[in-house]
Design a protein around this motif. Structure first.
Motif, PDB file in Angstrom:
ATOM      1  N   LEU A 111      26.441 -14.991  12.958  1.00 21.10           N
ATOM      2  CA  LEU A 111      27.098 -13.932  12.205  1.00 21.10           C
ATOM      3  C   LEU A 111      28.344 -13.420  12.911  1.00 21.10           C
ATOM      4  CD1 LEU A 111      26.935 -12.147   9.699  1.00 21.10           C
ATOM      5  CD2 LEU A 111      25.474 -10.580  10.981  1.00 21.10           C
ATOM      6  N   MET A 112      28.355 -13.492  14.232  1.00 18.20           N
ATOM      7  CA  MET A 112      29.511 -13.008  14.979  1.00 18.20           C
ATOM      8  C   MET A 112      30.571 -14.096  15.146  1.00 18.20           C
ATOM      9  SD  MET A 112      28.421 -10.001  15.160  1.00 18.20           S
ATOM     10  CE  MET A 112      29.533  -9.086  16.225  1.00 18.20           C
ATOM     11  N   ARG A 113      30.603 -14.990  14.203  1.00 18.40           N
ATOM     12  CA  ARG A 113      31.661 -15.986  14.079  1.00 18.40           C
ATOM     13  C   ARG A 113      32.103 -16.007  12.614  1.00 18.40           C
ATOM     14  NH1 ARG A 113      32.692 -19.858  17.788  1.00 18.40           N
ATOM     15  NH2 ARG A 113      33.371 -21.255  16.108  1.00 18.40           N
ATOM     16  N   ALA A 114      33.324 -16.467  12.384  1.00 17.73           N
ATOM     17  CA  ALA A 114      33.832 -16.641  11.024  1.00 17.73           C
ATOM     18  C   ALA A 114      34.409 -18.042  10.907  1.00 17.73           C
ATOM     19  CB  ALA A 114      34.895 -15.598  10.702  1.00 17.73           C
ATOM     20  N   ARG A 115      34.384 -18.539   9.692  1.00 11.92           N
ATOM     21  CA  ARG A 115      34.885 -19.886   9.439  1.00 11.92           C
ATOM     22  C   ARG A 115      35.731 -19.879   8.177  1.00 11.92           C
ATOM     23  NH1 ARG A 115      31.987 -23.826   6.643  1.00 11.92           N
ATOM     24  NH2 ARG A 115      30.040 -22.713   7.097  1.00 11.92           N
ATOM     25  N   CYS A 116      36.800 -20.646   8.209  1.00 11.50           N
ATOM     26  CA  CYS A 116      37.692 -20.738   7.058  1.00 11.50           C
ATOM     27  C   CYS A 116      37.212 -21.848   6.139  1.00 11.50           C
ATOM     28  CB  CYS A 116      39.123 -21.010   7.522  1.00 11.50           C
ATOM     29  SG  CYS A 116      40.303 -21.217   6.154  1.00 11.50           S
ATOM     30  N   ALA A 117      36.961 -21.505   4.877  1.00  8.64           N
ATOM     31  CA  ALA A 117      36.520 -22.496   3.907  1.00  8.64           C
ATOM     32  C   ALA A 117      37.633 -23.481   3.567  1.00  8.64           C
ATOM     33  CB  ALA A 117      36.033 -21.806   2.640  1.00  8.64           C
ATOM     34  N   ALA A 118      38.882 -23.114   3.830  1.00  7.96           N
ATOM     35  CA  ALA A 118      40.005 -23.987   3.507  1.00  7.96           C
ATOM     36  C   ALA A 118      40.226 -25.054   4.568  1.00  7.96           C
ATOM     37  CB  ALA A 118      41.271 -23.153   3.327  1.00  7.96           C
ATOM     38  N   CYS A 119      40.321 -24.646   5.839  1.00 10.18           N
ATOM     39  CA  CYS A 119      40.629 -25.612   6.900  1.00 10.18           C
ATOM     40  C   CYS A 119      39.431 -25.969   7.762  1.00 10.18           C
ATOM     41  CB  CYS A 119      41.770 -25.098   7.774  1.00 10.18           C
ATOM     42  SG  CYS A 119      41.332 -23.722   8.866  1.00 10.18           S
ATOM     43  N   GLY A 120      38.330 -25.211   7.626  1.00  5.95           N
ATOM     44  CA  GLY A 120      37.115 -25.518   8.362  1.00  5.95           C
ATOM     45  C   GLY A 120      37.065 -25.006   9.781  1.00  5.95           C
ATOM     46  N   ARG A 121      38.106 -24.340  10.254  1.00  7.99           N
ATOM     47  CA  ARG A 121      38.124 -23.854  11.632  1.00  7.99           C
ATOM     48  C   ARG A 121      37.241 -22.623  11.772  1.00  7.99           C
ATOM     49  NH1 ARG A 121      42.754 -25.286  14.600  1.00  7.99           N
ATOM     50  NH2 ARG A 121      41.922 -23.968  16.258  1.00  7.99           N
ATOM     51  N   GLY A 122      36.423 -22.600  12.830  1.00 11.41           N
ATOM     52  CA  GLY A 122      35.591 -21.456  13.124  1.00 11.41           C
ATOM     53  C   GLY A 122      35.996 -20.808  14.430  1.00 11.41           C
ATOM     54  N   ARG A 123      35.644 -19.520  14.593  1.00 12.93           N
ATOM     55  CA  ARG A 123      36.023 -18.795  15.798  1.00 12.93           C
ATOM     56  C   ARG A 123      35.146 -17.553  15.925  1.00 12.93           C
ATOM     57  NH1 ARG A 123      41.273 -18.274  16.203  1.00 12.93           N
ATOM     58  NH2 ARG A 123      41.575 -20.042  14.806  1.00 12.93           N
ATOM     59  N   TRP A 125      34.076 -13.803  15.829  1.00 13.49           N
ATOM     60  CA  TRP A 125      34.596 -12.778  14.919  1.00 13.49           C
ATOM     61  C   TRP A 125      33.612 -11.612  14.870  1.00 13.49           C
ATOM     62  CZ3 TRP A 125      39.240 -13.818  12.320  1.00 13.49           C
ATOM     63  CH2 TRP A 125      39.703 -12.785  11.497  1.00 13.49           C
ATOM     64  N   ALA A 126      34.000 -10.460  15.410  1.00 10.62           N
ATOM     65  CA  ALA A 126      33.115  -9.299  15.464  1.00 10.62           C
ATOM     66  C   ALA A 126      33.470  -8.235  14.434  1.00 10.62           C
ATOM     67  CB  ALA A 126      33.147  -8.674  16.861  1.00 10.62           C
ATOM     68  N   GLU A 127      34.617  -8.383  13.770  1.00  6.26           N
ATOM     69  CA  GLU A 127      35.086  -7.349  12.853  1.00  6.26           C
ATOM     70  C   GLU A 127      34.713  -7.683  11.409  1.00  6.26           C
ATOM     71  OE1 GLU A 127      36.263  -4.682  14.263  1.00  6.26           O
ATOM     72  OE2 GLU A 127      36.020  -5.729  16.171  1.00  6.26           O
ATOM     73  N   GLY A 142      41.457 -15.358   1.622  1.00 12.58           N
ATOM     74  CA  GLY A 142      40.394 -15.495   0.637  1.00 12.58           C
ATOM     75  C   GLY A 142      39.303 -16.464   1.019  1.00 12.58           C
ATOM     76  N   GLY A 143      39.516 -17.268   2.051  1.00 10.59           N
ATOM     77  CA  GLY A 143      38.524 -18.278   2.406  1.00 10.59           C
ATOM     78  C   GLY A 143      37.737 -17.991   3.661  1.00 10.59           C
ATOM     79  N   MET A 144      38.053 -16.911   4.371  1.00  9.52           N
ATOM     80  CA  MET A 144      37.306 -16.589   5.583  1.00  9.52           C
ATOM     81  C   MET A 144      35.911 -16.101   5.198  1.00  9.52           C
ATOM     82  SD  MET A 144      39.086 -17.368   8.241  1.00  9.52           S
ATOM     83  CE  MET A 144      38.429 -16.439   9.631  1.00  9.52           C
ATOM     84  N   ARG A 145      34.897 -16.704   5.812  1.00  8.10           N
ATOM     85  CA  ARG A 145      33.508 -16.401   5.483  1.00  8.10           C
ATOM     86  C   ARG A 145      32.686 -16.319   6.758  1.00  8.10           C
ATOM     87  NH1 ARG A 145      29.995 -21.512   3.701  1.00  8.10           N
ATOM     88  NH2 ARG A 145      28.585 -20.403   5.093  1.00  8.10           N
ATOM     89  N   PRO A 146      31.514 -15.673   6.713  1.00 10.08           N
ATOM     90  CA  PRO A 146      30.637 -15.691   7.876  1.00 10.08           C
ATOM     91  C   PRO A 146      30.274 -17.135   8.226  1.00 10.08           C
ATOM     92  CG  PRO A 146      29.876 -14.103   6.239  1.00 10.08           C
ATOM     93  CD  PRO A 146      30.957 -14.906   5.588  1.00 10.08           C
TER      94      PRO A 146
END
Length: 230
Positions: A111-123, A125-127, A142-146
């Motif tokens: 949950l403390m990471r986010a991933r972009c549905a468009a490019c697939g990059r994850g990192r 993410w605490a906010e 629009g594509g950033m998701r847990p």
């Protein structure tokens, strides 16, 4: 000794994080098909973000409990004797890591990471996330998701989990209902290989065993195991 530990929501419940299938659990109050599927995110992204932002806030405010700390000690103690702890969690919180565990396999994501549905990059993410959050990598909005595994998606690290199960000398399940596959089949695989299995739960699970509060039972179990780690 190689020990495989599977943890579920019950180990974090005593840190104040909600479980799922118990009375009053998250899925008794929220419809997972509206909040935890790719289709839900495509249909109602604002509502999905609101739910996960609330959960992320809960994780930020929670603290690891004695059970998390005990498993960190077990990892260190086994390594000192030439053994290994494979800690596999169904939880998306980071309480194992914050308690000191160095190697945690999150089969349902984090949950403390986010991933972009468009490019697939994850990192990390605490906010909070929203439909206006831009991906730091590709700039799309629009594509950033847990970075979690939703219903209908395949759990992560299944090959590594299977290999660790086959190499284990002991299987321990802590705070998991035993109701959701593929994790529900782990104990059956362990039993099929003939290794001992142990369960510590707040209530009887679908696979049955011994049942105690994790913060009481896990530290005692770890202390006993480290007396003679094999």
């Amino acid at each position: 000794m190689n020990v495989f530990v599977l943890t579920g929501a019950g180990i974090s419940a005593e840190s104040g994080l909600g479980t799922f299938r118990d009375p009053g659990g998250l899925w008794r109050r929220f419809d997972p098909m509206r909040l935890a599927t790719p289709e839900a995110f495509a249909r109602e992204p604002e509502e999905v973000h609101a739910f996960y932002n609330l959960r992320r806030q809960g994780v930020r405010e929670a603290a690891p409990n004695a059970a998390h700390a005990a498993l960190a000690r077990l990892e260190e103690g086994l390594a000192a004797c030439g053994g290994r702890l494979f800690l596999c969690t169904q939880n998306v919180d980071d309480l194992h890591e914050r308690a000191g565990s160095r190697a945690v396999t999150h089969m349902h994501g984090e949950l403390m990471r986010a991933r972009c549905a468009a490019c697939g990059r994850g990192r990390p993410w605490a906010e909070d996330l929203s439909v206006d959050t831009a991906c730091p990598a590709c700039g799309r909005r629009g594509g950033m998701r847990p970075d979690v595994v939703w219903f209908g998606e395949v759990p992560l690290h299944l090959d590594a989990i299977a290999a660790a199960l086959d190499a284990a000398d002991l299987f321990v399940a802590i705070g998991t209902s035993g109701a959701v596959y593929p994790a529900a089949g782990f104990v059956a695989r362990a039993r099929a290989t003939g290794i001992p299995t142990h369960e510590i739960n707040l209530a009887p699970s679908d696979t049955a065993g011994t049942f105690e509060a994790a913060t009481r039972a896990v530290p005692a179990f770890v202390a006993e195991l480290l007396k003679d780690p094999g």
